[in-house]
Design a protein around this motif. Structure first.
Motif, PDB file in Angstrom:
ATOM      1  N   TRP A  16       4.828   5.579   1.366  1.00 35.08           N
ATOM      2  CA  TRP A  16       5.800   6.367   1.916  1.00 35.08           C
ATOM      3  C   TRP A  16       6.448   7.251   0.920  1.00 35.08           C
ATOM      4  CZ3 TRP A  16       7.943   1.428   4.736  1.00 35.08           C
ATOM      5  CH2 TRP A  16       6.866   0.700   5.713  1.00 35.08           C
ATOM      6  N   ASP A  17       6.669   8.298   1.385  1.00 36.77           N
ATOM      7  CA  ASP A  17       7.849   9.200   0.824  1.00 36.77           C
ATOM      8  C   ASP A  17       9.193   8.732   1.074  1.00 36.77           C
ATOM      9  OD1 ASP A  17       9.415  12.409   1.186  1.00 36.77           O
ATOM     10  OD2 ASP A  17       7.907  12.139  -0.525  1.00 36.77           O
ATOM     11  N   SER A  18      10.207   9.320   0.080  1.00 35.55           N
ATOM     12  CA  SER A  18      11.443   8.986   0.163  1.00 35.55           C
ATOM     13  C   SER A  18      12.103   9.580   1.874  1.00 35.55           C
ATOM     14  CB  SER A  18      12.363   9.324  -0.780  1.00 35.55           C
ATOM     15  OG  SER A  18      12.417  10.614  -0.929  1.00 35.55           O
ATOM     16  N   THR A  19      11.499  10.525   2.167  1.00 33.79           N
ATOM     17  CA  THR A  19      11.967  11.102   3.452  1.00 33.79           C
ATOM     18  C   THR A  19      11.258  10.534   4.633  1.00 33.79           C
ATOM     19  OG1 THR A  19      10.544  12.839   3.209  1.00 33.79           O
ATOM     20  CG2 THR A  19      12.717  13.165   2.160  1.00 33.79           C
ATOM     21  N   ASP A  20      10.208   9.699   4.380  1.00 26.29           N
ATOM     22  CA  ASP A  20       9.395   9.153   5.615  1.00 26.29           C
ATOM     23  C   ASP A  20      10.460   8.343   6.540  1.00 26.29           C
ATOM     24  OD1 ASP A  20       7.743   7.279   6.969  1.00 26.29           O
ATOM     25  OD2 ASP A  20       6.184   8.213   5.951  1.00 26.29           O
ATOM     26  N   VAL A  21      10.112   8.435   7.724  1.00 27.52           N
ATOM     27  CA  VAL A  21      11.185   7.750   8.709  1.00 27.52           C
ATOM     28  C   VAL A  21      10.770   6.338   8.528  1.00 27.52           C
ATOM     29  CG1 VAL A  21      11.112   9.558  10.606  1.00 27.52           C
ATOM     30  CG2 VAL A  21       9.337   8.049  10.717  1.00 27.52           C
ATOM     31  N   ASN A  27       5.072  -1.257   0.628  1.00 27.54           N
ATOM     32  CA  ASN A  27       6.275   0.092   0.875  1.00 27.54           C
ATOM     33  C   ASN A  27       7.402  -0.695   1.124  1.00 27.54           C
ATOM     34  OD1 ASN A  27       5.088   2.867   0.841  1.00 27.54           O
ATOM     35  ND2 ASN A  27       3.375   1.774   1.892  1.00 27.54           N
ATOM     36  N   ILE A  28       7.627  -1.592   1.724  1.00 31.91           N
ATOM     37  CA  ILE A  28       8.776  -2.274   2.075  1.00 31.91           C
ATOM     38  C   ILE A  28       9.565  -2.579   0.678  1.00 31.91           C
ATOM     39  CG2 ILE A  28      10.133  -4.353   2.964  1.00 31.91           C
ATOM     40  CD1 ILE A  28       8.390  -3.868   5.511  1.00 31.91           C
ATOM     41  N   MET A  29       8.777  -3.157  -0.108  1.00 27.99           N
ATOM     42  CA  MET A  29       8.949  -3.882  -1.455  1.00 27.99           C
ATOM     43  C   MET A  29       9.583  -2.661  -2.364  1.00 27.99           C
ATOM     44  SD  MET A  29       9.396  -6.715  -0.978  1.00 27.99           S
ATOM     45  CE  MET A  29       9.683  -7.427  -2.704  1.00 27.99           C
ATOM     46  N   VAL A  30       8.544  -1.461  -2.229  1.00 29.46           N
ATOM     47  CA  VAL A  30       9.136  -0.440  -2.991  1.00 29.46           C
ATOM     48  C   VAL A  30      10.468   0.209  -2.706  1.00 29.46           C
ATOM     49  CG1 VAL A  30       8.360   2.248  -3.390  1.00 29.46           C
ATOM     50  CG2 VAL A  30       6.432   0.431  -3.519  1.00 29.46           C
TER      51      VAL A  30
END
Length: 181
Positions: free
Chosen positions: A100-105, A137-140
């Motif tokens: 996921w990108d930093s701007t992803d919802v 992705n949550i952990m990132v």
């Protein structure tokens, strides 16, 4: 008579510590479920997650007698969590999963959730119900937050040292005060 020791308080109430527990516990759940048994990555991720948490504990404890040691150990915690971040990103990339990108919802929603929730058991339970891709992705996102938190804690310790000095200076001042100098 005033003393010179700055006894560290209850670190278990610190947000940075609570976040490290979440990272440790979710990582344990993740590696048990997502990685093949016998994979060297299991030990590396487990040790990186544990090292982050344990070095926060030791760094805070050591701050009573050594600001230098506190800074070193918090730096090790930060290095360990960054290593873990790389492991999660490797997992996603090597398994051709979306990062996921930093701007992803989803990132934004996760970031908001992580800021306001620090119950490890609840995090593990919620992550059990999600795919390995989502958990990674949550952990990132969670790891990026604790990395920023550790940077702030390090800057705070630095500022306090500049303002007040270290234990040697406090010991000398306390001794001079006792003698009436």
């Amino acid at each position: 008579m005033s003393g010179f020791l700055k006894i560290a308080g209850n670190y278990t109430n610190w947000n940075v510590y609570k976040k490290s527990v979440i990272i440790c516990d979710v990582t344990e759940m993740f590696i048990t479920r997502a990685l093949p048994q016998g994979s060297r990555t299991i030990d590396q991720m487990r040790q990186a997650a544990r090292s982050c948490k344990q070095n926060i504990v030791e760094g805070i404890g050591d701050s009573t007698v050594s600001v230098e040691m506190c800074i070193k150990l918090l730096g090790v915690a930060r290095g360990s969590v960054r290593e873990l971040l790389e492991d999660y990103c490797d997992f996603l990339r090597q398994n051709n999963l979306e990062i996921w990108d930093s701007t992803d919802v989803r990132t934004i929603a996760t970031r908001k959730y992580c800021i306001h929730n620090d119950d490890s058991r609840m995090f593990v339970q919620k992550c059990r119900d999600r795919s390995d891709e989502t958990v990674a992705n949550i952990m990132v996102t969670q790891i990026r937050q604790i990395d920023a938190m550790l940077a702030k804690v390090l800057k705070k310790v630095e500022y306090e040292f500049i303002q007040s000095g270290g234990i040697r200076e406090a010991m000398t001042a306390a001794r001079k005060n006792y003698r009436g100098y």
